[in-house]
Enzyme design. Structure first.
Site, PDB file in Angstrom:
ATOM      1  N   LEU A  35      -5.520   4.479   2.606  1.00 35.54           N
ATOM      2  CA  LEU A  35      -5.173   5.441   1.564  1.00 35.54           C
ATOM      3  C   LEU A  35      -3.679   5.463   1.249  1.00 35.54           C
ATOM      4  O   LEU A  35      -2.840   5.300   2.127  1.00 35.54           O
ATOM      5  CB  LEU A  35      -5.638   6.843   1.980  1.00 35.54           C
ATOM      6  CG  LEU A  35      -7.136   6.974   2.284  1.00 35.54           C
ATOM      7  CD1 LEU A  35      -7.465   8.424   2.653  1.00 35.54           C
ATOM      8  CD2 LEU A  35      -7.991   6.524   1.099  1.00 35.54           C
ATOM      9  N   HIS A  39      -4.841   7.715  -3.986  1.00 34.84           N
ATOM     10  CA  HIS A  39      -6.050   8.350  -3.434  1.00 34.84           C
ATOM     11  C   HIS A  39      -5.807   9.847  -3.181  1.00 34.84           C
ATOM     12  O   HIS A  39      -6.667  10.691  -3.451  1.00 34.84           O
ATOM     13  CB  HIS A  39      -6.438   7.711  -2.100  1.00 34.84           C
ATOM     14  CG  HIS A  39      -6.746   6.250  -2.158  1.00 34.84           C
ATOM     15  ND1 HIS A  39      -5.954   5.296  -1.558  1.00 34.84           N
ATOM     16  CD2 HIS A  39      -7.770   5.573  -2.733  1.00 34.84           C
ATOM     17  CE1 HIS A  39      -6.483   4.101  -1.741  1.00 34.84           C
ATOM     18  NE2 HIS A  39      -7.581   4.230  -2.456  1.00 34.84           N
ATOM     19  N   GLY A 149      -9.765   7.040 -10.209  1.00 34.41           N
ATOM     20  CA  GLY A 149      -8.461   6.761 -10.808  1.00 34.41           C
ATOM     21  C   GLY A 149      -8.561   5.902 -12.066  1.00 34.41           C
ATOM     22  O   GLY A 149      -9.387   4.992 -12.138  1.00 34.41           O
ATOM     23  N   ASP A 152      -8.259   1.864 -12.031  1.00 33.88           N
ATOM     24  CA  ASP A 152      -9.431   0.992 -12.170  1.00 33.88           C
ATOM     25  C   ASP A 152     -10.187   1.462 -13.414  1.00 33.88           C
ATOM     26  O   ASP A 152     -11.243   2.098 -13.311  1.00 33.88           O
ATOM     27  CB  ASP A 152     -10.286   1.069 -10.900  1.00 33.88           C
ATOM     28  CG  ASP A 152      -9.493   0.658  -9.673  1.00 33.88           C
ATOM     29  OD1 ASP A 152      -9.389  -0.545  -9.429  1.00 33.88           O
ATOM     30  OD2 ASP A 152      -8.940   1.538  -8.983  1.00 33.88           O
ATOM     31  N   MET A 186       0.207   1.859  -7.511  1.00 36.11           N
ATOM     32  CA  MET A 186      -0.170   1.846  -6.092  1.00 36.11           C
ATOM     33  C   MET A 186      -1.560   1.229  -5.933  1.00 36.11           C
ATOM     34  O   MET A 186      -2.450   1.463  -6.741  1.00 36.11           O
ATOM     35  CB  MET A 186      -0.151   3.256  -5.528  1.00 36.11           C
ATOM     36  CG  MET A 186       1.254   3.780  -5.382  1.00 36.11           C
ATOM     37  SD  MET A 186       1.252   5.286  -4.400  1.00 36.11           S
ATOM     38  CE  MET A 186       2.990   5.665  -4.460  1.00 36.11           C
TER      39      MET A 186
HETATM   40  P1  AMP Z   1     -10.121   2.073  -3.844  1.00 32.19           P
HETATM   41  O1  AMP Z   1      -9.940   2.578  -2.456  1.00 32.19           O
HETATM   42  O2  AMP Z   1      -9.101   1.056  -4.256  1.00 32.19           O
HETATM   43  O3  AMP Z   1     -11.547   1.659  -4.138  1.00 32.19           O
HETATM   44  O4  AMP Z   1      -9.839   3.313  -4.795  1.00 32.19           O
HETATM   45  C1  AMP Z   1     -10.513   4.538  -4.629  1.00 32.19           C
HETATM   46  C2  AMP Z   1     -10.206   5.429  -5.805  1.00 32.19           C
HETATM   47  O5  AMP Z   1      -8.799   5.649  -5.893  1.00 32.19           O
HETATM   48  C3  AMP Z   1     -10.638   4.809  -7.128  1.00 32.19           C
HETATM   49  O6  AMP Z   1     -11.165   5.838  -7.969  1.00 32.19           O
HETATM   50  C4  AMP Z   1      -9.349   4.275  -7.678  1.00 32.19           C
HETATM   51  O7  AMP Z   1      -9.321   4.165  -9.088  1.00 32.19           O
HETATM   52  C5  AMP Z   1      -8.362   5.331  -7.193  1.00 32.19           C
HETATM   53  N1  AMP Z   1      -7.010   4.776  -7.174  1.00 32.19           N
HETATM   54  C6  AMP Z   1      -6.613   3.600  -6.620  1.00 32.19           C
HETATM   55  N2  AMP Z   1      -5.306   3.392  -6.857  1.00 32.19           N
HETATM   56  C7  AMP Z   1      -4.869   4.445  -7.578  1.00 32.19           C
HETATM   57  C8  AMP Z   1      -3.610   4.816  -8.149  1.00 32.19           C
HETATM   58  N3  AMP Z   1      -2.512   4.051  -8.011  1.00 32.19           N
HETATM   59  N4  AMP Z   1      -3.525   5.967  -8.830  1.00 32.19           N
HETATM   60  C9  AMP Z   1      -4.618   6.763  -8.988  1.00 32.19           C
HETATM   61  N5  AMP Z   1      -5.827   6.474  -8.482  1.00 32.19           N
HETATM   62  C10 AMP Z   1      -5.957   5.333  -7.778  1.00 32.19           C
END
Ligand code: AMP
Length: 284
Positions: A35, A39, A149, A152, A186
């Site tokens: 995280l 996140h 987020g 994505d 990030m």
């Molecule tokens: P992940 O762990 O990469 O699958 O991401 C989990 C959630 O966090 C997803 O909804 C992503 O879009 C969101 N997320 C990842 N990076 C960011 C970021 N830099 N800013 C905002 N949300 C993010």
């Protein structure tokens, strides 16, 4: 406070049923762990919108292609647990792959139109894996709110579609991309970057900002706007995967941004061997 840790589907069912009996509103934040502030912004917003916040930490094997980074995807369970607690999560769901895909598992979710272009075209099967695990999580937790987020962006549109089409009933909240002070979006995958690759990775956000500046100066043409991003990628020596201007909801390609239209400019590129994505709203 350290969140309670749930490991099995049965534990989630019992816990979520208890919440519903008490009439408490649940926010769910699905993640693959490792995280960062992006996140945590979702968890904090979940806190504001619901009584109880659950975070899932699950590196979902079905969304990785055969030549992708499943086995070396970064993990830090203890660190994640502490961050979840500090950001206000009440519960962490950290299943093993066999909990979500037990022997005999045979159900997959396919979202058609919005999965097709962009990352969907370059990563066959990726959004099928994402849609399958998110459908499982929404069906299991039945949250009032689920937060994702805009980092994505295509994934967010896929999730909006499956939540609507399968009547899952969550309020899907899309949150802005959290960036490093120098503009880099990030991402857990930033951990793969060498200092030099990280420096060169700044070209994604720099290119998107250049395109936004062009649009503010009334340059509306897709070729010019995508060209601004390509110029930055090339100057930094990054290999482009795609740069595309699309309609912000349907994700269909646009030739230009009409006045008042909500468009989205999306980029994917390799810095070294690490594939990075970023995007920005243009217009609207
Ligand atoms: P992940 O762990 O990469 O699958 O991401 C989990 C959630 O966090 C997803 O909804 C992503 O879009 C969101 N997320 C990842 N990076 C960011 C970021 N830099 N800013 C905002 N949300 C993010």
């Amino acid at each position: 406070m350290t969140p309670a840790v749930l490991r099995t589907v049965e534990e989630v069912k019992t816990w979520a049923a208890g919440l519903r009996r008490e009439g408490r509103r649940l926010a769910l934040v699905p993640t693959m762990g490792y995280l960062h502030e992006g996140h945590l912004s979702l968890i904090r917003e979940g806190r504001r919108r619901a009584d109880v916040v659950a975070v899932s930490l699950f590196v979902n094997p079905t969304q990785f292609g055969p030549r992708e980074d499943l086995s070396r995807y970064p993990r830090d369970f203890e660190g994640d647990l502490a961050k979840c607690g500090a950001a206000g999560a009440d519960v962490v769901f950290a299943p093993g792959p066999e909990a979500m895909y037990p022997p005999g598992y045979q159900t997959y979710v396919e979202v058609t139109d919005v999965s097709q272009g962009l990352c969907g075209a370059r990563r066959p099967g990726h959004f099928r894996g994402v849609a399958t695990i998110v459908t499982q999580l929404l069906a299991l937790f039945r949250p009032e709110v689920a937060l994702f987020g805009e980092k994505d962006y295509q994934q967010l549109q896929v999730i909006r579609a499956l939540n609507r089409d399968l009547h899952l009933g969550a309020d899907i909240v899309g949150m802005p991309t959290i960036r490093e002070p120098d503009g880099l979006a990030m991402s857990s995958r930033n951990a793969y970057l060498s200092p030099e690759e990280r420096q060169r990775a700044l070209s994604l956000s720099r290119g998107l900002r250049a395109a936004l500046t062009l649009l503010q100066g009334e340059t509306r043409d897709a070729a010019a706007l995508t060209g601004a991003v390509r110029h930055e990628l090339a100057a930094a020596g990054l290999r482009e995967d795609y740069v595309e201007l699309v309609d912000a909801e349907r994700l269909t390609p646009l030739d230009s941004v009409a006045p008042g239209q909500t468009a989205r400019l999306l980029v994917a590129a390799f810095s070294g061997t690490t594939r990075l994505i970023d995007n920005m709203a243009l217009g609207g």
